[in-house]
Design a protein around this motif. Sequence first.
Motif, PDB file in Angstrom:
ATOM      1  N   GLU A   1       1.650  -6.002  11.548  1.00 11.70           N
ATOM      2  CA  GLU A   1       0.429  -6.730  11.194  1.00 11.70           C
ATOM      3  C   GLU A   1       0.082  -6.596   9.714  1.00 11.70           C
ATOM      4  OE1 GLU A   1      -0.988  -8.802  13.067  1.00 11.70           O
ATOM      5  OE2 GLU A   1      -0.360  -8.248  15.086  1.00 11.70           O
TER       6      GLU A   1
ATOM      7  N   SER B   1       3.041  -8.188   6.948  1.00  8.78           N
ATOM      8  CA  SER B   1       3.522  -9.574   7.024  1.00  8.78           C
ATOM      9  C   SER B   1       3.265 -10.353   5.741  1.00  8.78           C
ATOM     10  CB  SER B   1       2.903 -10.289   8.227  1.00  8.78           C
ATOM     11  OG  SER B   1       1.494 -10.266   8.145  1.00  8.78           O
ATOM     12  N   CYS B   2       2.164 -10.069   5.040  1.00 11.94           N
ATOM     13  CA  CYS B   2       1.862 -10.809   3.803  1.00 11.94           C
ATOM     14  C   CYS B   2       2.296 -10.014   2.570  1.00 11.94           C
ATOM     15  CB  CYS B   2       0.376 -11.095   3.701  1.00 11.94           C
ATOM     16  SG  CYS B   2      -0.246 -12.130   5.035  1.00 11.94           S
ATOM     17  N   HIS B   3       2.291  -8.706   2.690  1.00 15.77           N
ATOM     18  CA  HIS B   3       2.702  -7.819   1.600  1.00 15.77           C
ATOM     19  C   HIS B   3       3.332  -6.604   2.262  1.00 15.77           C
ATOM     20  CE1 HIS B   3      -0.986  -5.840   2.876  1.00 15.77           C
ATOM     21  NE2 HIS B   3      -1.717  -6.881   2.474  1.00 15.77           N
TER      22      HIS B   3
ATOM     23  N   TYR C   1       1.112  -1.125   2.948  1.00 13.95           N
ATOM     24  CA  TYR C   1       0.803  -0.088   1.954  1.00 13.95           C
ATOM     25  C   TYR C   1       0.660   1.282   2.609  1.00 13.95           C
ATOM     26  CZ  TYR C   1      -0.343  -4.153  -0.942  1.00 13.95           C
ATOM     27  OH  TYR C   1      -0.289  -5.340  -1.627  1.00 13.95           O
TER      28      TYR C   1
ATOM     29  N   LEU D   1      -4.813   5.690  -0.010  1.00 15.90           N
ATOM     30  CA  LEU D   1      -6.265   5.476  -0.073  1.00 15.90           C
ATOM     31  C   LEU D   1      -6.929   6.482   0.871  1.00 15.90           C
ATOM     32  CD1 LEU D   1      -6.715   1.555   0.035  1.00 15.90           C
ATOM     33  CD2 LEU D   1      -7.213   3.060  -1.907  1.00 15.90           C
TER      34      LEU D   1
ATOM     35  N   TRP E   1     -10.020   2.857   3.821  1.00 11.64           N
ATOM     36  CA  TRP E   1      -9.383   2.138   4.942  1.00 11.64           C
ATOM     37  C   TRP E   1     -10.434   1.579   5.875  1.00 11.64           C
ATOM     38  CZ3 TRP E   1      -5.162   0.342   3.626  1.00 11.64           C
ATOM     39  CH2 TRP E   1      -4.178   1.091   2.958  1.00 11.64           C
TER      40      TRP E   1
ATOM     41  N   LEU F   1     -11.646  -7.658   7.342  1.00 14.08           N
ATOM     42  CA  LEU F   1     -10.355  -8.360   7.420  1.00 14.08           C
ATOM     43  C   LEU F   1     -10.493  -9.886   7.439  1.00 14.08           C
ATOM     44  CD1 LEU F   1      -8.132  -6.181   9.811  1.00 14.08           C
ATOM     45  CD2 LEU F   1      -7.976  -6.398   7.325  1.00 14.08           C
TER      46      LEU F   1
ATOM     47  N   HIS G   1     -10.325 -11.025   3.464  1.00  9.35           N
ATOM     48  CA  HIS G   1      -9.416 -10.013   2.925  1.00  9.35           C
ATOM     49  C   HIS G   1      -8.740 -10.542   1.663  1.00  9.35           C
ATOM     50  CE1 HIS G   1      -6.592  -6.613   3.279  1.00  9.35           C
ATOM     51  NE2 HIS G   1      -5.604  -7.456   3.072  1.00  9.35           N
TER      52      HIS G   1
ATOM     53  N   ALA H   1      -7.240 -12.025   7.472  1.00 10.47           N
ATOM     54  CA  ALA H   1      -6.265 -11.117   8.089  1.00 10.47           C
ATOM     55  C   ALA H   1      -6.843 -10.519   9.371  1.00 10.47           C
ATOM     56  CB  ALA H   1      -5.876 -10.024   7.098  1.00 10.47           C
TER      57      ALA H   1
ATOM     58  N   LEU I   1     -11.183  -0.679  -2.557  1.00  6.38           N
ATOM     59  CA  LEU I   1     -10.427  -1.455  -1.581  1.00  6.38           C
ATOM     60  C   LEU I   1      -8.987  -1.616  -2.035  1.00  6.38           C
ATOM     61  CD1 LEU I   1     -12.954  -4.278  -0.629  1.00  6.38           C
ATOM     62  CD2 LEU I   1     -12.570  -2.085   0.482  1.00  6.38           C
ATOM     63  N   ARG I   2      -8.767  -1.412  -3.332  1.00  4.60           N
ATOM     64  CA  ARG I   2      -7.417  -1.597  -3.873  1.00  4.60           C
ATOM     65  C   ARG I   2      -6.806  -0.277  -4.313  1.00  4.60           C
ATOM     66  NH1 ARG I   2      -5.391  -6.563  -5.351  1.00  4.60           N
ATOM     67  NH2 ARG I   2      -6.811  -8.329  -5.288  1.00  4.60           N
TER      68      ARG I   2
ATOM     69  N   THR J   1      -4.342  -0.364  -6.280  1.00  5.84           N
ATOM     70  CA  THR J   1      -3.994  -0.678  -7.671  1.00  5.84           C
ATOM     71  C   THR J   1      -5.157  -0.496  -8.644  1.00  5.84           C
ATOM     72  OG1 THR J   1      -4.416  -3.018  -7.202  1.00  5.84           O
ATOM     73  CG2 THR J   1      -2.136  -2.274  -7.071  1.00  5.84           C
TER      74      THR J   1
HETATM   75  C1  HEC Z   1      -2.810 -13.064   5.861  1.00  2.00           C
HETATM   76  C2  HEC Z   1      -2.149 -12.206   4.886  1.00  2.00           C
HETATM   77  C3  HEC Z   1      -2.526 -10.731   4.890  1.00  2.00           C
HETATM   78  C4  HEC Z   1      -2.476  -9.843   5.948  1.00  2.00           C
HETATM   79  C5  HEC Z   1      -2.084 -10.103   7.390  1.00  2.00           C
HETATM   80  C6  HEC Z   1      -2.875  -8.552   5.381  1.00  2.00           C
HETATM   81  N1  HEC Z   1      -3.130  -8.655   4.041  1.00  2.00           N
HETATM   82 FE1  HEC Z   1      -3.668  -7.156   2.810  1.00  2.00          FE
HETATM   83  N2  HEC Z   1      -3.715  -8.456   1.235  1.00  2.00           N
HETATM   84  C7  HEC Z   1      -3.461  -9.814   1.310  1.00  2.00           C
HETATM   85  C8  HEC Z   1      -3.601 -10.407   0.001  1.00  2.00           C
HETATM   86  C9  HEC Z   1      -3.403 -11.876  -0.369  1.00  2.00           C
HETATM   87  C10 HEC Z   1      -3.925  -9.345  -0.883  1.00  2.00           C
HETATM   88  C11 HEC Z   1      -4.122  -9.429  -2.397  1.00  2.00           C
HETATM   89  C12 HEC Z   1      -2.778  -9.221  -3.059  1.00  2.00           C
HETATM   90  C13 HEC Z   1      -2.811  -9.252  -4.565  1.00  2.00           C
HETATM   91  O1  HEC Z   1      -3.848  -8.960  -5.166  1.00  2.00           O
HETATM   92  O2  HEC Z   1      -1.763  -9.530  -5.147  1.00  2.00           O
HETATM   93  C14 HEC Z   1      -3.977  -8.142  -0.070  1.00  2.00           C
HETATM   94  C15 HEC Z   1      -4.268  -6.872  -0.560  1.00  2.00           C
HETATM   95  C16 HEC Z   1      -4.396  -5.726   0.189  1.00  2.00           C
HETATM   96  C17 HEC Z   1      -4.767  -4.429  -0.336  1.00  2.00           C
HETATM   97  C18 HEC Z   1      -5.047  -4.113  -1.799  1.00  2.00           C
HETATM   98  C19 HEC Z   1      -3.749  -4.003  -2.600  1.00  2.00           C
HETATM   99  C20 HEC Z   1      -3.992  -3.411  -3.964  1.00  2.00           C
HETATM  100  O3  HEC Z   1      -4.246  -4.156  -4.914  1.00  2.00           O
HETATM  101  O4  HEC Z   1      -3.917  -2.169  -4.084  1.00  2.00           O
HETATM  102  C21 HEC Z   1      -4.806  -3.559   0.714  1.00  2.00           C
HETATM  103  C22 HEC Z   1      -5.153  -2.081   0.666  1.00  2.00           C
HETATM  104  C23 HEC Z   1      -4.450  -4.316   1.898  1.00  2.00           C
HETATM  105  N3  HEC Z   1      -4.186  -5.621   1.555  1.00  2.00           N
HETATM  106  C24 HEC Z   1      -4.379  -3.773   3.167  1.00  2.00           C
HETATM  107  C25 HEC Z   1      -4.041  -4.519   4.309  1.00  2.00           C
HETATM  108  C26 HEC Z   1      -4.033  -3.967   5.653  1.00  2.00           C
HETATM  109  C27 HEC Z   1      -4.410  -2.554   6.022  1.00  2.00           C
HETATM  110  C28 HEC Z   1      -3.644  -4.982   6.479  1.00  2.00           C
HETATM  111  C29 HEC Z   1      -3.493  -4.935   7.999  1.00  2.00           C
HETATM  112  C30 HEC Z   1      -4.695  -4.647   8.744  1.00  2.00           C
HETATM  113  C31 HEC Z   1      -3.413  -6.168   5.650  1.00  2.00           C
HETATM  114  N4  HEC Z   1      -3.667  -5.835   4.363  1.00  2.00           N
HETATM  115  C32 HEC Z   1      -2.993  -7.403   6.146  1.00  2.00           C
HETATM  116  C33 HEC Z   1      -3.113 -10.519   2.457  1.00  2.00           C
HETATM  117  C34 HEC Z   1      -2.937  -9.984   3.702  1.00  2.00           C
END
Ligand code: HEC
Length: 164
Positions: A48, A51-53, A56, A61, A66, A73, A76, A81, A112-113, A115
Amino acid sequence: MKLKFQNIFNMFAVALLLTGGMMSVAQAEHDDDDERIPVAKNALWQTECGSCHVAYPPRLLPAESWRAVMSGLDKHFGSDASLDTKAAKEIGTFLEKNAGSSRYQSSGKPDLRITETRWFLREHDKVADRVWKNPKVNSPANCAACHTQADSGNYSEHSIRIPK
Ligand code: HEC
Ligand code: HEC
């Protein structure tokens, strides 16, 4: 006599095993200091949140972060998400259980990041501006652009390739 010799041999083997075990515990503690990320895995989280990245590493964190990520979400970082309640609960529990210490926290409110944490900026301060601006990198959150094994949670220096 033969039997007795065998017993002594066994005791020796057990002692060796014990010291071996103690050494690997010491090694694991050392790695923890060393910025190397112990691999914590959960299948649902991997699919879950990977799938997009890359999924992590939970350790990067603290638990408060978290919790904040998981409670927003539906909005997000510009994407939706959302997860069903059961999946969100399982993943949230996994993330908090394996979260890092507050040294991954920069400001008063939860980051939240990854980065934007002080830890990340310090760890990456030798990466040149033109590297960050390379379209193959695009975003510092695109860990896998440089960390070629990020998919499997391996961020060791040996697996870094800066894209040209
Ligand atoms: C539908 C696509 C999608 C899904 C599914 C998804 N993310 Fe993301 N997430 C993103 C996008 C888009 C970003 C922003 C990326 C960027 O800034 O380049 C991001 C960024 C993040 C970041 C911040 C990254 C940073 O800059 O440090 C975290 C933490 C994160 N996601 C956690 C999660 C977690 C935990 C889940 C599962 C519950 C999740 N993501 C599921 C699309 C998604
Ligand atoms: C533009 C390339 C690039 C991107 C993108 C990038 N890193 Fe790095 N990362 C590096 C470099 C270079 C180092 C420094 C290695 C050294 O100390 O020699 C590093 C170091 C690290 C380290 C410490 C490794 C060690 O063994 O000392 C970790 C952990 C890490 N990065 C995690 C991440 C995470 C998580 C992301 C995404 C949120 C990310 N990095 C994004 C290039 C990158």
